[in-house]
Scaffold this active site. Sequence first.
Site, PDB file in Angstrom:
ATOM      1  N   TYR A 157      59.055  -2.599  61.368  1.00 30.00           N
ATOM      2  CA  TYR A 157      57.533  -2.930  61.192  1.00 30.00           C
ATOM      3  C   TYR A 157      56.896  -2.040  61.825  1.00 30.00           C
ATOM      4  O   TYR A 157      55.524  -1.731  61.225  1.00 30.00           O
ATOM      5  CB  TYR A 157      57.759  -4.319  62.119  1.00 30.00           C
ATOM      6  CG  TYR A 157      56.524  -4.921  62.211  1.00 30.00           C
ATOM      7  CD1 TYR A 157      55.803  -5.708  61.155  1.00 30.00           C
ATOM      8  CD2 TYR A 157      55.830  -5.000  63.441  1.00 30.00           C
ATOM      9  CE1 TYR A 157      54.794  -6.306  61.435  1.00 30.00           C
ATOM     10  CE2 TYR A 157      54.395  -5.648  63.542  1.00 30.00           C
ATOM     11  CZ  TYR A 157      54.124  -6.364  62.805  1.00 30.00           C
ATOM     12  OH  TYR A 157      52.867  -7.180  62.864  1.00 30.00           O
ATOM     13  N   ILE A 190      49.200 -11.977  68.959  1.00 32.16           N
ATOM     14  CA  ILE A 190      48.135 -13.184  68.504  1.00 32.16           C
ATOM     15  C   ILE A 190      49.178 -14.554  68.359  1.00 32.16           C
ATOM     16  O   ILE A 190      50.263 -14.120  67.660  1.00 32.16           O
ATOM     17  CB  ILE A 190      47.577 -12.748  67.258  1.00 32.16           C
ATOM     18  CG1 ILE A 190      47.061 -11.425  67.350  1.00 32.16           C
ATOM     19  CG2 ILE A 190      46.439 -13.977  67.002  1.00 32.16           C
ATOM     20  CD1 ILE A 190      45.575 -11.320  68.031  1.00 32.16           C
TER      21      ILE A 190
HETATM   22  P1  NDP Z   1      51.986 -15.549  59.644  1.00 35.07           P
HETATM   23  O1  NDP Z   1      53.423 -15.064  59.228  1.00 35.07           O
HETATM   24  O2  NDP Z   1      51.436 -16.330  60.227  1.00 35.07           O
HETATM   25  O3  NDP Z   1      51.348 -15.343  57.827  1.00 35.07           O
HETATM   26  C1  NDP Z   1      51.804 -14.389  57.049  1.00 35.07           C
HETATM   27  C2  NDP Z   1      51.005 -14.618  55.629  1.00 35.07           C
HETATM   28  O4  NDP Z   1      51.277 -13.354  54.899  1.00 35.07           O
HETATM   29  C3  NDP Z   1      51.086 -16.021  55.223  1.00 35.07           C
HETATM   30  O5  NDP Z   1      50.235 -16.561  54.616  1.00 35.07           O
HETATM   31  C4  NDP Z   1      52.172 -15.448  54.220  1.00 35.07           C
HETATM   32  O6  NDP Z   1      52.037 -16.191  52.786  1.00 35.07           O
HETATM   33  C5  NDP Z   1      51.685 -14.213  53.756  1.00 35.07           C
HETATM   34  N1  NDP Z   1      52.595 -13.374  53.005  1.00 35.07           N
HETATM   35  C6  NDP Z   1      53.929 -12.804  53.585  1.00 35.07           C
HETATM   36  N2  NDP Z   1      54.380 -12.052  52.802  1.00 35.07           N
HETATM   37  C7  NDP Z   1      53.879 -11.960  51.718  1.00 35.07           C
HETATM   38  C8  NDP Z   1      53.772 -11.371  50.468  1.00 35.07           C
HETATM   39  N3  NDP Z   1      54.832 -10.726  50.288  1.00 35.07           N
HETATM   40  N4  NDP Z   1      52.829 -11.550  49.339  1.00 35.07           N
HETATM   41  C9  NDP Z   1      51.791 -12.247  49.578  1.00 35.07           C
HETATM   42  N5  NDP Z   1      51.645 -13.060  50.880  1.00 35.07           N
HETATM   43  C10 NDP Z   1      52.569 -12.841  51.913  1.00 35.07           C
HETATM   44  O7  NDP Z   1      51.479 -13.939  60.090  1.00 35.07           O
HETATM   45  P2  NDP Z   1      50.240 -13.720  61.059  1.00 35.07           P
HETATM   46  O8  NDP Z   1      49.032 -14.174  60.642  1.00 35.07           O
HETATM   47  O9  NDP Z   1      50.624 -13.693  62.376  1.00 35.07           O
HETATM   48  O10 NDP Z   1      50.099 -11.971  60.760  1.00 35.07           O
HETATM   49  C11 NDP Z   1      49.070 -11.707  59.825  1.00 35.07           C
HETATM   50  C12 NDP Z   1      48.823  -9.909  59.872  1.00 35.07           C
HETATM   51  O11 NDP Z   1      48.768  -9.547  61.052  1.00 35.07           O
HETATM   52  C13 NDP Z   1      50.361  -9.409  59.583  1.00 35.07           C
HETATM   53  O12 NDP Z   1      50.048  -8.169  58.880  1.00 35.07           O
HETATM   54  C14 NDP Z   1      51.061  -9.157  60.635  1.00 35.07           C
HETATM   55  O13 NDP Z   1      51.843  -7.959  60.655  1.00 35.07           O
HETATM   56  C15 NDP Z   1      49.539  -8.762  61.612  1.00 35.07           C
HETATM   57  N6  NDP Z   1      49.903  -8.893  63.129  1.00 35.07           N
HETATM   58  C16 NDP Z   1      50.172 -10.033  63.484  1.00 35.07           C
HETATM   59  C17 NDP Z   1      50.287 -10.033  64.781  1.00 35.07           C
HETATM   60  C18 NDP Z   1      50.726 -11.410  65.663  1.00 35.07           C
HETATM   61  O14 NDP Z   1      50.923 -11.261  67.062  1.00 35.07           O
HETATM   62  N7  NDP Z   1      50.738 -12.449  65.108  1.00 35.07           N
HETATM   63  C19 NDP Z   1      49.982  -8.838  65.728  1.00 35.07           C
HETATM   64  C20 NDP Z   1      49.785  -7.641  65.192  1.00 35.07           C
HETATM   65  C21 NDP Z   1      49.609  -7.806  63.808  1.00 35.07           C
HETATM   66  P3  NDP Z   1      53.584 -16.997  52.241  1.00 35.07           P
HETATM   67  O15 NDP Z   1      53.881 -18.250  53.393  1.00 35.07           O
HETATM   68  O16 NDP Z   1      53.038 -17.563  51.149  1.00 35.07           O
HETATM   69  O17 NDP Z   1      54.537 -16.218  52.403  1.00 35.07           O
END
Ligand code: NDP
Length: 248
Positions: A157, A190
């Site tokens: 990651y 987050i």
């Molecule tokens: P969530 O796990 O809550 O949501 C992830 C989202 O990404 C879902 O809507 C999922 O859709 C979608 N997704 C995953 N894989 C794919 C794919 N192959 N193609 C299309 N859509 C995809 O994640 P967060 O909201 O926590 O994270 C959002 C972003 O922020 C990410 O990039 C994460 O790395 C980054 N981030 C998050 C942090 C945190 O603490 N939460 C901290 C730092 C960065 P589906 O369910 O349809 O797969």
Amino acid sequence: MSYDFSGKIAFVTGGTRGIGKSITEKLLSCNASVIIAYNTSQKDADAMCRMAGADGKKLSALKCNIADASEVTAAIEFIENNFGRLDFLVNNAGITKDGLVLRMNDEQWLDVINTDLNGVFYCTRSALKLMLKQKYGRIVSISSVVGMTGNAGQANYAAAKAGVIGFSKSVAREMGRKNILINVVAPGYIETDMVSGIPEDMKSRMLETIPVGRYGTTYDVASVVCFLLSEDAGYINGAVIDVNGGMY
Ligand code: NDP
């Protein structure tokens, strides 16, 4: 802060949950037309579209696995054919598959790199083709504090998220003169589904490392993303904005 994004077309990957859902809601509240990409969450996507439609907001959803270049190409073609342009791309979708590096298998490594890094490349490359034609575009990609600090158990990651920063800074240099700005938001911790599996004792140790004394909300991130998409940020390009409460 509210912006007027009337007439703007936005594509948000992973818009069904967590940070992406907040970004989508904020864009809709600023009157943008939003297309969200999901991979597996079709029900969530359909429910969001129904609710937005009932409120008179313009939201569409596409099944698009961002790790698959052909699905991304098809999604951007759909946007071109149905909306005629693309103003904002938010590369938000991401996954984690944690494990210490000695025990990390190829699948864990490749799945995270393919989604979190290659997905950003595929979406950006396809979106740029449209943005170049219209001589306008704003791209914001979601990295992570871990892409700068590293994190035991998250080598895959962290590598992907560090890659997003190098990638975005490079493309920002290529596209700046074309009126296409590319920036990165690097959240800290987050509260979303992504981190819901972290054990409580580890969570409280993490809390001690956050100077503001709280975890971030999805809104904390969404508001910075929308600022970067707005004209108020018209001279910000190739930047990484930390949204981490001061932890790094
Ligand atoms: P969530 O796990 O809550 O949501 C992830 C989202 O990404 C879902 O809507 C999922 O859709 C979608 N997704 C995953 N894989 C794919 C794919 N192959 N193609 C299309 N859509 C995809 O994640 P967060 O909201 O926590 O994270 C959002 C972003 O922020 C990410 O990039 C994460 O790395 C980054 N981030 C998050 C942090 C945190 O603490 N939460 C901290 C730092 C960065 P589906 O369910 O349809 O797969």
